[in-house]
Design an enzyme around this catalytic site. Structure first.
Site, PDB file in Angstrom:
ATOM      1  N   HIS A 464      -9.366  -4.246  18.585  1.00 37.21           N
ATOM      2  CA  HIS A 464     -10.340  -3.539  17.743  1.00 37.21           C
ATOM      3  C   HIS A 464      -9.666  -3.012  16.471  1.00 37.21           C
ATOM      4  CE1 HIS A 464     -13.893  -0.803  17.126  1.00 37.21           C
ATOM      5  NE2 HIS A 464     -12.977  -0.131  16.443  1.00 37.21           N
ATOM      6  N   GLU A 465      -8.582  -2.283  16.644  1.00 35.69           N
ATOM      7  CA  GLU A 465      -7.927  -1.694  15.473  1.00 35.69           C
ATOM      8  C   GLU A 465      -7.333  -2.780  14.579  1.00 35.69           C
ATOM      9  OE1 GLU A 465      -8.559   1.219  14.710  1.00 35.69           O
ATOM     10  OE2 GLU A 465      -9.369   1.839  16.648  1.00 35.69           O
ATOM     11  N   HIS A 468      -9.891  -3.967  12.156  1.00 36.66           N
ATOM     12  CA  HIS A 468      -9.925  -3.119  10.956  1.00 36.66           C
ATOM     13  C   HIS A 468      -8.785  -3.491  10.004  1.00 36.66           C
ATOM     14  CE1 HIS A 468     -13.113  -0.363  11.994  1.00 36.66           C
ATOM     15  NE2 HIS A 468     -12.505   0.109  13.058  1.00 36.66           N
ATOM     16  N   HIS A 471      -9.527  -6.435   7.931  1.00 36.73           N
ATOM     17  CA  HIS A 471     -10.472  -6.071   6.866  1.00 36.73           C
ATOM     18  C   HIS A 471      -9.712  -5.513   5.656  1.00 36.73           C
ATOM     19  CE1 HIS A 471     -14.785  -4.231   6.214  1.00 36.73           C
ATOM     20  NE2 HIS A 471     -14.484  -5.146   5.324  1.00 36.73           N
TER      21      HIS A 471
END
Length: 674
Positions: A464-465, A468, A471
Site C-alpha cells: 500500500h505505502e 503511494h 505516485h
C-alpha cells in the site's frame, strides 16, 4: 559555523545531511527560512509590473523552497524518531507556521494579483497545466479566507493558529500514551504464543529495558498477541490499553482537545460561508457532498454488518465449546477468529509468517514495479534519518527517477501507523527536481540476526505505502503544487490500494514468498489456502472501518457536538454497531481526523478510492492479466504521472473510460456473491 540546513546540500542525491544536523539547528533555520519566504512573498505582492503567470503564480511556487527543505527534514525526524526537544519544537513551530499561512492568504495585494489573472485567464495563452495551477491557487486562497475582511479575517487567522496547536497536542499525547504503556509477561504468560510473537515480545522488552518479554501498543505486536494468547485476562488488559489511548485522564487525555477542534472547525467553515465543516471540506473532493459519502458508506455497512453478525454467532459457539458462557467481547474476536480461520481454511499465521520475510516482500514490490513500469532499484549510500532506514536509487533505462527510502520497524520514538511522504517532491520549474520519497511502517523488529517476518496484513501495508511512493516517483509535472500525491483526498488512496492487488497475484507470491529458514517457496496448497481466505473476516474489518468513517462524517456534518464521546456513542447505536466490534479508531486516538485536517470529514476516502481500485484492477484482468503492458502504460500516463493536473474524475475516465459503482468493491470484499 554554517547551519547545515541552510547550506548547499552536496550529499548523495541532494538528501538532507542528517549526519550533520542537530536539533539546535532547526529553530534558527526556520527563522531564516521564514524571513526569506516573507521577503519573496512581499516582492511578488509589491511588484510594480502588471501581474503575469510567471511573476505571480510561478514566483509563488518558488517562494518558500528553503522553508520546504527545512520543514521536510524536521517533520521526517519528528515523525519517525522524536524526542523531547523535537516535541517542543513542534509545539513552537505549529502556531508560527499557521500564522505565516494566514499572512499569505490575507495579503490583499497578492490576492488582487491572483484575481486579476483569474479574470483575464482566457487571454493568457496558458497550457492546460498552467490553467489548472492558476485555478487551484485561486481556490486555495479563497478557501483560506482571502476574500474576508475585518473581524472575520482576523478571527479566521486565530482559529487556524489554535487548530495547529491542538493538532500537535493531540499527536503528542497519543504518541506518549503509546510509548509509555507496556505489559510485562512472565514465562507462563507466553504459553500458546507462536515463536514469532515470543521473539518480538522479547525484543520489545529489551528496547523498553525490562527484564522480561513485553507487549507494547505497536499494532504489529499487540494484534498477534490478541490473535494467539489463550489468556483472556491478558487479552482484555492489552486490548483495553490499546483502545484507550488518548482517553486515560491526565495530561495526555485527548477528549477535550477533540471537542475544541470540532468547535473551531465548525466556526472556520461558517466564517467562510459554509453550512458545516463537511460541506467546506468535501467541496473540492470527488464525493462533493456529505450525502454522497453517507450513501456509499451505508451501502457497504448493511452487508458488512450482516456478515459480521453471522461470524459473531460462530465465534460465540467456539467460546461455549471452550466452556466460556459470557458474550463475545472485543478482546475475544481476533483470538477465536484466528482459531476459526485455522479450522475452516487450514491457515495458521505461524505457518504463514516465515514465508513473508520483510526483505523478500520489498523485493516483490520492486519486482512488480519493474514489470509494470520498467523501474529498477539498487541499494544507495546516503545519510539517513535513522540507522534502521535504507535507501535505493530508482532508475529507468539508466536514468535517475528518484531516491526511495524505507523505514520499516516500530520504535517508541516513532508515531504509529504507516505513511508515505516526500522529503522532496518532483517538479520541473526552476530545474528538473527528482523526488526523495519515504515509506514508514511499524513492523515488529526481530532479534539481532533474525529475519523480520510479516503478517499478511503487514505485507499488504508495505505494498500500500509503496503504491503511494510510485505516485510520487513517477510524477512528471512542471509545478510542485500538483506533483505526485497532491490530489483530492478521496483519490489519493487509489494508487496505494490498487498496488495492494499485486501482492495477491499467485506468481508474485510463488516467487517471493520463500521460507526464512529453508529458502523454499510457499507450497502451492498453502498459497491456495491463503488466497482462498482473502476475504475471511471481512465483515469485521469492514464494520470497524465504516463505523469510524460514519462517526467522522457525523462529527463534521452539522453543528459541532459538545461531547464528541456522546456523539460517537449515538452514531454507533444508530447503526447497530455489533457489541464485540469497536471502531478502528475511537475519537481520542483518531489521529487521521484530529492530528490535522488531512482526513477530517474524509476518513471515508479509503472506501471511495477502493471503489475505483477494485474496478481498476479488474481492467488489468480484462485486458489480459495483472502485468498487461498497455494497461500499465495507461495507469502511468493518466494517473501516476500527472498528479493533480486535472480533476480526479477526468483522470480516472481517461484511464478506464467510465466511472465504477460499488459492486466491484463489495464482490472483492466477499460481501456479495462474485
Amino acid at each position: 559555523m554554517t547551519n547545515p540546513l541552510l547550506s548547499d546540500w552536496t550529499t548523495p542525491f541532494g538528501i538532507a545531511p542528517f549526519d550533520r544536523i542537530t536539533d539546535a539547528d532547526f529553530e534558527p533555520a526556520l527563522d531564516a527560512a521564514l524571513t526569506e519566504a516573507r521577503a519573496a512573498i512581499a516582492a511578488i505582492a509589491d511588484n510594480p509590473e502588471p501581474p503575469s503567470f510567471a511573476n505571480t503564480i510561478e514566483a509563488l511556487e518558488l517562494a518558500d523552497e528553503t522553508l520546504g527543505r527545512v520543514l521536510g527534514t524536521f517533520y521526517t525526524l519528528a515523525g519517525t524518531d522524536t524526542n523531547d526537544a523535537r516535541n517542543a519544537l513542534m509545539r513552537e513551530f505549529s502556531p508560527r507556521l499557521a500564522a505565516y499561512g494566514s499572512e499569505i492568504s490575507q495579503n490583499r495585494a497578492l490576492f488582487d494579483r491572483i484575481e486579476a489573472l483569474w479574470e483575464a485567464r482566457e487571454t493568457l495563452d496558458l497550457t492546460d497545466e498552467q490553467a489548472r495551477v492558476l485555478y487551484l491557487t485561486r481556490l486555495s486562497f479563497v478557501r483560506s479566507g482571502s476574500a474576508l475582511e475585518g473581524e472575520a479575517r482576523d478571527r479566521l487567522a486565530e482559529v487556524k493558529e489554535r487548530l495547529a496547536v491542538l493538532g500537535t497536542e493531540f499527536s503528542q499525547n497519543l504518541l506518549k500514551d503509546e510509548a509509555d504503556w507496556f505489559m510485562e509477561l512472565a514465562e507462563d504468560d507466553l504459553e500458546g504464543l507462536p515463536t514469532f510473537v515470543v521473539d518480538a515480545a522479547r525484543a520489545a522488552g529489551e528496547e523498553k529495558g525490562a527484564d522480561s518479554p513485553v507487549i507494547t501498543l505497536s499494532r504489529s505486536l499487540v494484534v498477534p498477541f490478541l490473535q494467539f494468547s489463550p489468556r483472556r485476562d491478558l487479552r482484555e488488559k492489552a486490548y483495553e490499553a490499546w483502545t484507550s489511548r488518548g482517553a486515560n485522564g491526565g495530561g495526555t487525555d485527548n477528549r477535550a482537545i477533540a471537542a475544541e477542534i470540532l468547535t473551531l472547525r465548525e466556526e472556520r467553515a461558517r466564517l467562510l460561508g459554509y453550512d458545516s465543516f463537511a460541506d467546506f471540506k468535501l467541496e473540492t473532493s470527488m464525493a462533493g457532498k456529505p450525502d454522497a459519502v453517507r450513501d456509499l458508506l451505508m451501502r457497504v455497512w448493511e452487508p458488512a454488518k450482516a456478515a459480521a453478525d453471522a461470524d459473531a454467532e460462530k465465534l460465540e459457539e467456539m467460546m461455549r465449546t471452550d466452556g466460556i458462557n459470557d458474550g463475545l467481547e472485543p478482546w475475544d474476536w481476533r483470538y477465536y477468529s484466528e482459531k476459526r480461520r485455522k479450522a475452516e481454511h487450514d491457515l495458521d499465521e505461524s505457518e504463514l509468517k516465515p514465508y513473508l520475510q520483510l526483505d523478500r516482500m520489498i523485493e516483490a514490490a520492486f519486482a512488480c514495479a519493474n514489470r509494470l513500469f520498467g523501474l529498477e532499484f539498487s541499494p544507495a549510500e546516503a545519510p539517513l534519518h535513522h540507522p534502521d532506514a535504507r535507501a535505493w536509487d530508482v532508475t529507468r533505462n539508466g536514468k535517475h527517477v528518484g531516491l526511495f527510502v524505507g523505514d520499516y520497524f516500530a520504535r517508541g520514538s516513532k508515531r504509529s501507523g504507516a505513511w508515505c511522504s516526500a522529503m522532496r517532491s518532483q517538479k520541473k520549474l526552476g530545474g528538473d527536481t527528482r523526488p526523495i520519497v519515504l515509506n514508514v511502517c511499524n513492523f515488529a523488529k526481530p532479534a539481532a540476526g533474525a529475519p523480520a517476518l510479516l503478517s499478511y496484513d503487514d505485507a499488504r501495508t508495505l505494498f500500500h505505502e509503496f503504491g503511494h511512493a510510485l505516485h510520487q516517483m513517477l510524477s512528471d509535472v512542471t509545478y510542485e503544487s500538483i506533483s505526485g500525491t497532491s490530489v483530492v483526498r478521496d483519490f489519493v488512496e487509489l494508487p496505494s490500494q490498487l498496488y495492494e492487488h499485486w501482492l495477491e497475484v499467485p506468481e508474485v507470491l510463488s516467487e517471493f514468498a520463500t521460507h526464512a529458514e529453508t529458502g523454499q517457496p510457499m507450497p502451492k496448497d498453502l498459497l491456495d489456502r491463503l488466497l482462498a481466505a482473502a476475504t475471511y473476516d471481512m465483515g469485521f474489518q469492514t464494520v470497524e472501518y465504516v463505523a469510524s468513517a460514519l462517526v467522522d462524517l457525523a462529527f463534521h456534518d452539522g453543528p459541532a457536538p459538545g461531547d464528541p464521546m456522546a456523539k460517537q456513542a449515538e452514531v454507533l447505536a444508530g447503526i447497530g454497531m455489533p457489541k464485540a466490534i469497536r471502531m478502528r479508531h475511537a475519537t481520542p486516538h483518531f489521529a487521521h481526523v484530529f492530528s490535522g485536517d488531512g482526513y477530517s470529514a474524509g476518513y471515508y476516502s479509503y472506501m471511495w478510492s477502493e471503489v475505483m481500485d477494485a474496478d481498476a484492477f479488474q481492467a488489468f484482468e480484462e485486458a489480459g492479466g495483472p502485468f498487461e503492458t498497455e494497461m500499465a502504460r495507461k495507469l502511468e500516463d493518466h494517473i501516476l504521472s500527472v498528479g493533480g493536473s486535472d480533476e480526479a474524475e477526468a483522470l480516472y475516465l481517461a484511464f478506464r473510460g467510465r466511472m465504477p459503482g460499488p459492486e466491484a468493491l463489495l464482490k472483492g470484499r466477499g460481501l456479495i456473491p462474485a
